[in-house]
Design an enzyme around this catalytic site. Structure first.
Site, PDB file in Angstrom:
ATOM      1  N   ASP A 136      16.075 -66.951  12.210  1.00  0.00           N
ATOM      2  CA  ASP A 136      16.520 -68.352  12.178  1.00  0.00           C
ATOM      3  C   ASP A 136      16.588 -68.866  10.743  1.00  0.00           C
ATOM      4  O   ASP A 136      16.146 -69.977  10.456  1.00  0.00           O
ATOM      5  CB  ASP A 136      15.589 -69.227  13.015  1.00  0.00           C
ATOM      6  CG  ASP A 136      16.194 -70.604  13.320  1.00  0.00           C
ATOM      7  OD1 ASP A 136      17.437 -70.716  13.322  1.00  0.00           O
ATOM      8  OD2 ASP A 136      15.431 -71.556  13.555  1.00  0.00           O
ATOM      9  N   LYS A 138      18.049 -70.702   7.817  1.00  0.00           N
ATOM     10  CA  LYS A 138      18.983 -71.815   7.648  1.00  0.00           C
ATOM     11  C   LYS A 138      18.416 -72.704   6.560  1.00  0.00           C
ATOM     12  O   LYS A 138      17.242 -72.577   6.175  1.00  0.00           O
ATOM     13  CB  LYS A 138      19.151 -72.588   8.958  1.00  0.00           C
ATOM     14  CG  LYS A 138      17.842 -73.079   9.564  1.00  0.00           C
ATOM     15  CD  LYS A 138      18.092 -73.705  10.926  1.00  0.00           C
ATOM     16  CE  LYS A 138      16.766 -74.111  11.599  1.00  0.00           C
ATOM     17  NZ  LYS A 138      16.992 -74.684  12.944  1.00  0.00           N
ATOM     18  N   ASN A 141      14.954 -74.349   6.673  1.00  0.00           N
ATOM     19  CA  ASN A 141      13.788 -73.473   6.596  1.00  0.00           C
ATOM     20  C   ASN A 141      13.576 -72.889   5.197  1.00  0.00           C
ATOM     21  O   ASN A 141      12.752 -71.995   5.019  1.00  0.00           O
ATOM     22  CB  ASN A 141      13.909 -72.338   7.619  1.00  0.00           C
ATOM     23  CG  ASN A 141      13.805 -72.844   9.042  1.00  0.00           C
ATOM     24  OD1 ASN A 141      13.272 -73.927   9.278  1.00  0.00           O
ATOM     25  ND2 ASN A 141      14.320 -72.088   9.988  1.00  0.00           N
ATOM     26  N   ASP A 157       8.989 -71.380   8.644  1.00  0.00           N
ATOM     27  CA  ASP A 157       9.302 -71.481  10.076  1.00  0.00           C
ATOM     28  C   ASP A 157       9.607 -70.121  10.710  1.00  0.00           C
ATOM     29  O   ASP A 157      10.756 -69.692  10.781  1.00  0.00           O
ATOM     30  CB  ASP A 157      10.468 -72.442  10.307  1.00  0.00           C
ATOM     31  CG  ASP A 157      10.569 -72.852  11.775  1.00  0.00           C
ATOM     32  OD1 ASP A 157       9.946 -72.187  12.632  1.00  0.00           O
ATOM     33  OD2 ASP A 157      11.271 -73.819  12.082  1.00  0.00           O
ATOM     34  N   THR A 178      20.374 -70.541  15.180  1.00  0.00           N
ATOM     35  CA  THR A 178      20.982 -71.859  15.119  1.00  0.00           C
ATOM     36  C   THR A 178      22.491 -71.713  14.955  1.00  0.00           C
ATOM     37  O   THR A 178      22.946 -70.953  14.098  1.00  0.00           O
ATOM     38  CB  THR A 178      20.422 -72.661  13.927  1.00  0.00           C
ATOM     39  OG1 THR A 178      19.000 -72.792  14.081  1.00  0.00           O
ATOM     40  CG2 THR A 178      21.037 -74.053  13.854  1.00  0.00           C
TER      41      THR A 178
END
Length: 338
Positions: A136, A138, A141, A157, A178
């Site tokens: 994840d 992005k 994060n 995260d 995401t």
């Protein structure tokens, strides 16, 4: 009632002076604290176990990952206290999110972007060496360690991360991530591995250099089609002053075939990262302007995860097929009528 107003584990209050609340989530609060013996500031994440029923596995997974890692560009877990609530003593990161800092800067160049991505790749190479796939990555994060101009960037995260051994590393199958940053093989529901993180770094690199995402649609189905086809452009005039080396770097990271896609080691040796090929021209005005526009468009999507988006699309598809079936039955009935 705020979690932080409740009685705390005496082991925590004996060791730390608890200060202000830094942030709140649906299931947790993050509180600033100071270690009494050293004066070191930390963040204590207080998680309400009762609110996490059914999601305990994700929490345990994140803790297991954080207990395993120790890298200068990865947020660390110092200690873990477990009582009525779960108290995790974390490294305090105060510099803010990646894009927010870029927008607030007065000057920003390709060299700055190259330096940021190098740090992310070094952290990622380390995680992958431990068998950890983040899943994840992005901008939200990626956090600055401190407000200082020369602050390092931190990967955070690990709620969706996965630890795998070498034999299983390319056999992950859960649709997660995401929208906008997820790799095409995840959307195709194919077995995947570490290469999904590199794709996400490619997407982030693209945005860092122009201010807007390579793939965008308010319709998730259309967005996923773009990603699975790898449909993106280096549009004029936004990319006119960006080096060919940067575009080549992104093309190798956003390669549709994960077997041909650069891994972290290859990415770190690319001339845009390793050979000073990034331009030193100020691109702040155009990038920050586009980031502000993109932030407004993408804000509503921040909480949407790929799994939820796919489920919604499947429900919509089933409803559409049901409607088509009903219409066909009505047509057939009309045709059969005398």
């Amino acid at each position: 009632m705020p979690l932080f107003s409740k009685k705390h584990d005496a082991r925590v209050t004996a060791k730390y002076n608890l200060k202000e609340v830094l942030g709140k989530g649906a299931f947790s609060e993050v509180v600033k604290a100071e270690e009494k013996a050293t004066g070191t500031e930390v963040a204590i994440k207080i998680i309400d176990k009762k609110s996490l029923k059914g999601k305990e596995e994700a929490l345990q997974n994140e803790i297991a990952v954080l207990q395993k890692v120790n890298h200068p560009n990865v947020v660390r877990l110092f200690e873990l206290y477990d009582d009525k609530n779960r108290l995790s003593v974390m490294e305090l990161v105060t510099g803010g999110e990646l894009f927010d800092r870029i927008i607030s800067k007065g000057s920003y160049t390709e060299k700055d972007a190259s330096s940021l991505i190098r740090q992310v790749l070094e952290a990622l190479e380390y995680l992958h060496s431990l068998g950890i796939v983040h899943r994840d990555l992005k901008p939200e994060n990626l956090l600055y360690f401190s407000p200082s101009d020369d602050s390092k960037i931190m990967v955070s995260d690990f709620g969706l991360s996965k630890m795998q051994d070498d034999e299983q590393m390319d056999q992950l199958g859960t649709a997660c991530g995401t929208p906008g940053y997820v790799a095409p093989e995840v959307l195709r529901r194919k077995p995947y591995g570490k290469a999904v993180d590199v794709w996400s770094v490619g997407v982030i690199s693209y945005i860092l250099l122009c201010g807007y995402p390579p793939f965008y649609s308010e319709n998730d189905s259309e967005l996923f089609k773009q990603i699975m086809k790898g449909e993106y452009e280096f549009d004029s005039p936004y990319w006119d002053n960006i080096s060919d080396s940067a575009k080549d770097f992104i093309s190798h990271l956003m390669e549709l075939d994960p077997k041909k896609r650069y891994d972290c080691e290859q990415a770190l040796t690319h001339p845009w990262i390793a050979a000073d090929k990034a331009r030193d021209v100020n691109i702040h005005e155009s990038v920050s302007a586009q980031m502000r526009k993109s932030a407004a468009k993408l804000k509503w999507k921040k909480a949407m995860l790929v799994a939820a988006a796919i489920k919604m699309m499947q429900i919509s598809s089933q409803e559409h097929k049901h409607q088509e079936t009903q219409e066909q039955e009505q047509q057939d009935s009309a045709s059969a009528a005398p």
